[in-house]
Design a protein around this motif. Structure first.
Motif, PDB file in Angstrom:
ATOM      1  N   THR A 279      32.049  -9.246  36.498  1.00 43.59           N
ATOM      2  CA  THR A 279      30.587  -9.152  36.625  1.00 43.59           C
ATOM      3  C   THR A 279      30.118  -9.043  38.073  1.00 43.59           C
ATOM      4  O   THR A 279      29.068  -8.463  38.344  1.00 43.59           O
ATOM      5  CB  THR A 279      29.912 -10.373  35.980  1.00 43.59           C
ATOM      6  OG1 THR A 279      30.301 -11.561  36.680  1.00 43.59           O
ATOM      7  CG2 THR A 279      30.303 -10.497  34.507  1.00 43.59           C
ATOM      8  N   LYS A 280      30.858  -9.651  38.992  1.00 43.38           N
ATOM      9  CA  LYS A 280      30.503  -9.651  40.423  1.00 43.38           C
ATOM     10  C   LYS A 280      29.105 -10.228  40.666  1.00 43.38           C
ATOM     11  O   LYS A 280      28.384  -9.829  41.576  1.00 43.38           O
ATOM     12  CB  LYS A 280      30.595  -8.232  41.006  1.00 43.38           C
ATOM     13  CG  LYS A 280      31.998  -7.640  40.919  1.00 43.38           C
ATOM     14  CD  LYS A 280      32.038  -6.222  41.443  1.00 43.38           C
ATOM     15  CE  LYS A 280      33.462  -5.678  41.473  1.00 43.38           C
ATOM     16  NZ  LYS A 280      34.092  -5.677  40.123  1.00 43.38           N
ATOM     17  N   ILE A 281      28.739 -11.208  39.837  1.00 44.88           N
ATOM     18  CA  ILE A 281      27.421 -11.835  39.991  1.00 44.88           C
ATOM     19  C   ILE A 281      27.417 -12.713  41.232  1.00 44.88           C
ATOM     20  O   ILE A 281      28.272 -13.587  41.397  1.00 44.88           O
ATOM     21  CB  ILE A 281      27.065 -12.668  38.740  1.00 44.88           C
ATOM     22  CG1 ILE A 281      26.888 -11.752  37.530  1.00 44.88           C
ATOM     23  CG2 ILE A 281      25.794 -13.491  38.984  1.00 44.88           C
ATOM     24  CD1 ILE A 281      26.666 -12.482  36.219  1.00 44.88           C
TER      25      ILE A 281
ATOM     26  N   LEU B  61      27.990  -3.768  34.551  1.00 47.97           N
ATOM     27  CA  LEU B  61      27.607  -5.176  34.348  1.00 47.97           C
ATOM     28  C   LEU B  61      27.189  -5.466  32.915  1.00 47.97           C
ATOM     29  O   LEU B  61      27.674  -6.417  32.299  1.00 47.97           O
ATOM     30  CB  LEU B  61      26.480  -5.568  35.301  1.00 47.97           C
ATOM     31  CG  LEU B  61      25.932  -6.989  35.077  1.00 47.97           C
ATOM     32  CD1 LEU B  61      26.995  -8.038  35.394  1.00 47.97           C
ATOM     33  CD2 LEU B  61      24.669  -7.228  35.889  1.00 47.97           C
TER      34      LEU B  61
ATOM     35  N   ASN C  17      18.178  -1.467  36.161  1.00 50.36           N
ATOM     36  CA  ASN C  17      18.887  -1.607  37.426  1.00 50.36           C
ATOM     37  C   ASN C  17      18.139  -0.826  38.492  1.00 50.36           C
ATOM     38  O   ASN C  17      17.575   0.235  38.210  1.00 50.36           O
ATOM     39  CB  ASN C  17      20.325  -1.096  37.282  1.00 50.36           C
ATOM     40  CG  ASN C  17      21.083  -1.068  38.598  1.00 50.36           C
ATOM     41  OD1 ASN C  17      21.238  -0.017  39.202  1.00 50.36           O
ATOM     42  ND2 ASN C  17      21.529  -2.229  39.056  1.00 50.36           N
TER      43      ASN C  17
ATOM     44  N   ASN D  70      27.561  -2.660  40.560  1.00 45.56           N
ATOM     45  CA  ASN D  70      28.427  -2.855  39.391  1.00 45.56           C
ATOM     46  C   ASN D  70      27.791  -2.177  38.183  1.00 45.56           C
ATOM     47  O   ASN D  70      27.094  -2.809  37.390  1.00 45.56           O
ATOM     48  CB  ASN D  70      28.635  -4.347  39.116  1.00 45.56           C
ATOM     49  CG  ASN D  70      29.651  -4.591  38.012  1.00 45.56           C
ATOM     50  OD1 ASN D  70      30.297  -3.670  37.530  1.00 45.56           O
ATOM     51  ND2 ASN D  70      29.794  -5.837  37.594  1.00 45.56           N
TER      52      ASN D  70
ATOM     53  N   ARG E 123      22.190  -3.157  43.466  1.00 47.75           N
ATOM     54  CA  ARG E 123      22.828  -4.417  43.079  1.00 47.75           C
ATOM     55  C   ARG E 123      21.952  -5.336  42.239  1.00 47.75           C
ATOM     56  O   ARG E 123      22.398  -6.391  41.819  1.00 47.75           O
ATOM     57  CB  ARG E 123      23.282  -5.168  44.337  1.00 47.75           C
ATOM     58  CG  ARG E 123      24.305  -4.397  45.174  1.00 47.75           C
ATOM     59  CD  ARG E 123      24.834  -5.219  46.352  1.00 47.75           C
ATOM     60  NE  ARG E 123      23.768  -5.631  47.255  1.00 47.75           N
ATOM     61  CZ  ARG E 123      23.456  -6.900  47.521  1.00 47.75           C
ATOM     62  NH1 ARG E 123      24.140  -7.876  46.944  1.00 47.75           N
ATOM     63  NH2 ARG E 123      22.488  -7.183  48.357  1.00 47.75           N
TER      64      ARG E 123
ATOM     65  N   THR F  26      24.270  -8.617  42.119  1.00 51.10           N
ATOM     66  CA  THR F  26      25.731  -8.582  42.212  1.00 51.10           C
ATOM     67  C   THR F  26      26.160  -8.440  43.665  1.00 51.10           C
ATOM     68  O   THR F  26      25.398  -8.001  44.521  1.00 51.10           O
ATOM     69  CB  THR F  26      26.303  -7.425  41.378  1.00 51.10           C
ATOM     70  OG1 THR F  26      25.720  -6.193  41.817  1.00 51.10           O
ATOM     71  CG2 THR F  26      25.998  -7.628  39.905  1.00 51.10           C
ATOM     72  N   SER F  27      27.399  -8.813  43.943  1.00 50.52           N
ATOM     73  CA  SER F  27      27.908  -8.767  45.319  1.00 50.52           C
ATOM     74  C   SER F  27      28.121  -7.335  45.795  1.00 50.52           C
ATOM     75  O   SER F  27      28.144  -7.078  47.001  1.00 50.52           O
ATOM     76  CB  SER F  27      29.226  -9.542  45.411  1.00 50.52           C
ATOM     77  OG  SER F  27      30.176  -8.998  44.507  1.00 50.52           O
TER      78      SER F  27
END
Length: 517
Positions: free
Chosen positions: A135-137, A158, A90, A155, A94, A151-152
């Motif tokens: 997940t907020k993908i 994830l 990461n 996260n 995001r 991601t938005s």
């Protein structure tokens, strides 16, 4: 009670001999190596109608029975380790970069590359109720064996969420979503699926991580505990999942073996915050004080479990229950709480009233988790002792009642509170208004704000601190009562190997599962 149980067991034995005849574990005319597992939870009652991981909680069947696998998996200390993903990183914000294993083939014969994984996750986001919020993908790019996910919002959990059963990677093009049958990367392939009856699996000849030992495997739905016990004793099944604790003495000999591990599967009660009686804080507090958790674990579970305090077991990953406090079993204190709130037994029948209304609690639960009816009976007895009448509705049709907020006051269920080894799952699922497992409509603005902060916090120590504060907040509201945590025991015949319980409650069927006689 024991005489009734004995009669039920004899009845179940006769039924199982009739119903399961011909479902044994050998096929002498073909020479195939076959096995049958009896399972109490593979049914529509538990939201496991199929093996399609993109449908509600059906992913549990997909991952448990060796059909699908996820990008990461969990060790028994609930730490992430590579599985279909070789590595991940990461950028501190995001963007996530996931490098896939390069030797994985779906059971369909298609190579698993980043494009196939991207297609799978896109289908998941389009069809699953929890995955988009978890997940907020926002965007994915595939190049060779590298998948880039944006991601938005930040996260940190994830990869933990992508290890959830809904994260099983499947070949979308080769799956039959209408029938709920998917093509995964696991050691077994679906041959036949009949909801609430059985699932027949055959060896995946394209399996990437070793050779499956069995030619054919049948998962047979046996939701009644007595029938499950009788089936294993009669030899109609080779192994069992979900056996009632009271049946364990039947298998404590050299013909059988246990695989046991402590889990974060909680047996807990959720309060219906829309119910007039449960809106009284004194009633909720008295319920928390009036349930004898230790008595439930010791007497009814035969010690196969641990008493619950918070949402997670003691010692669990830095945010366990030893860090919080809740009401202890105190019948006299519970009586005083109710008296002070105006709940008094004025007619001498043992049940309290207030403003002409009897203190009756409608307790909703379901039978396929063998511990839940026992919990209901235990709570009914101890709460009656403080002046509450408990009306038990133990039904496989719980969904219908859950949808009608006027039909119940307390819902007792079983849930793995930290299936990904991270605390976020429980709070987002159960404690935020409108979320999938917040059946009681719990709504606390402070809790919701802390859950939002937890969702964006990368620092492990601060995540644990927030998880502890969140547990304490919901316990102070007495919105949930955590009664016990399951000691997972899977029982098999002595000739079975590789049938192993895991802390996450996944990975029941692997390529190592075998029978050796």
């Amino acid at each position: 009670m024991r005489e009734k149980r004995a009669l039920l067991l004899l009845t179940a034995l006769s039924l199982v001999l009739t119903l399961l005849a011909g479902c044994g574990n050998t096929a002498p005319d073909t020479g195939e190596k076959t096995m049958v597992i009896g399972d109490t939870t593979f049914n529509s009652e538990n939201w496991e109608e199929t093996v399609d991981p993109h449908r509600t909680y059906n992913g549990w069947a997909c991952i448990r029975y060796g059909i699908g696998e996820t990008l990461v998996r969990y060790t028994d200390s609930m730490e992430l380790e590579p599985w279909l993903a070789r590595s991940w990183s990461n950028d501190g914000d995001r963007t996530w970069t996931i490098v896939l294993q390069d030797n994985v083939t779906f059971s369909s014969g298609r190579k698993m590359d980043a494009a196939a994984v991207k297609q799978c996750l896109e289908h998941l986001l389009e069809n699953h109720d929890r995955a988009p919020g978890d997940t907020k993908i926002a965007d994915m790019q595939a190049e060779g064996q590298t998948l880039t996910i944006v991601t938005s919002q930040p996260n940190p959990a994830l990869m933990n969420y992508l290890g959830d059963p809904y994260g099983c990677i499947i070949d979308v093009d080769a799956s039959d979503f209408e029938k709920g049958i998917v093509a995964g990367t696991g050691p077994y392939v679906v041959q036949e699926l009949v909801t609430d009856d059985h699932l027949t699996l055959t060896k995946n000849e394209n399996y990437w991580n070793g050779s499956p030992k069995l030619d054919k495997l049948t998962i047979r739905t046996i939701s009644d505990g007595d029938t499950l016990s009788a089936a294993l004793q009669a030899g109609n099944i080779d192994a069992a999942y979900g056996m009632a604790y009271e049946a364990y003495p039947n298998f404590e000999n050299d013909d059988y073996q246990f695989s046991a591990i402590q889990t974060s599967r909680a047996f807990f009660a959720s309060m219906n915050m829309a119910s007039p009686v449960m809106q009284d804080p004194a009633v909720r507090k008295a319920i928390a004080m009036g349930i004898d958790k230790q008595g439930f674990v010791t007497a009814l579970l035969d010690g196969h479990g641990v008493v619950g305090t918070g949402a997670f077991p003691d010692g669990f990953s830095g945010f366990g229950g030893e860090n919080v406090t809740t009401e202890s079993y105190d019948p006299e204190g519970a009586r005083q709480v109710l008296e002070a709130a105006g709940w008094r037994d004025t007619d001498g029948d043992g049940i309290r009233e207030k403003d002409g209304v009897k203190l009756t609690v409608r307790w909703l639960t379901y039978p396929s988790r063998q511990e839940l009816p026992l919990l209901a009976e235990s709570a009914q007895a101890t709460l009656k002792d403080i002046g509450m009448e408990v009306d038990i509705n133990c039904t496989a049709n719980r969904r219908e009642f859950l949808a009608d907020m006027n039909s119940w006051d307390v819902y007792a269920s079983a849930m793995v509170t930290a299936p990904s080894g991270d605390p976020q799952y429980f709070f987002t699922s159960c404690c935020v208004p409108g979320m999938s497992y917040n059946f009681g409509g719990y709504d606390n603005a402070e809790v919701t704000e802390m859950v939002s902060r937890l969702a964006g916090e990368f620092d492990t120590a601060r995540r644990s601190e927030l998880a502890i504060r969140l547990q304490q907040a919901i316990l102070d509201d007495n919105a949930y009562v955590f009664c016990s945590f399951l000691e997972m025991n899977m029982i098999s015949r002595s000739y079975v190997t590789g049938y192993t319980a895991h802390a996450c409650d996944y990975y029941q069927v692997t390529a190592d599962l075998d029978i050796q006689r």
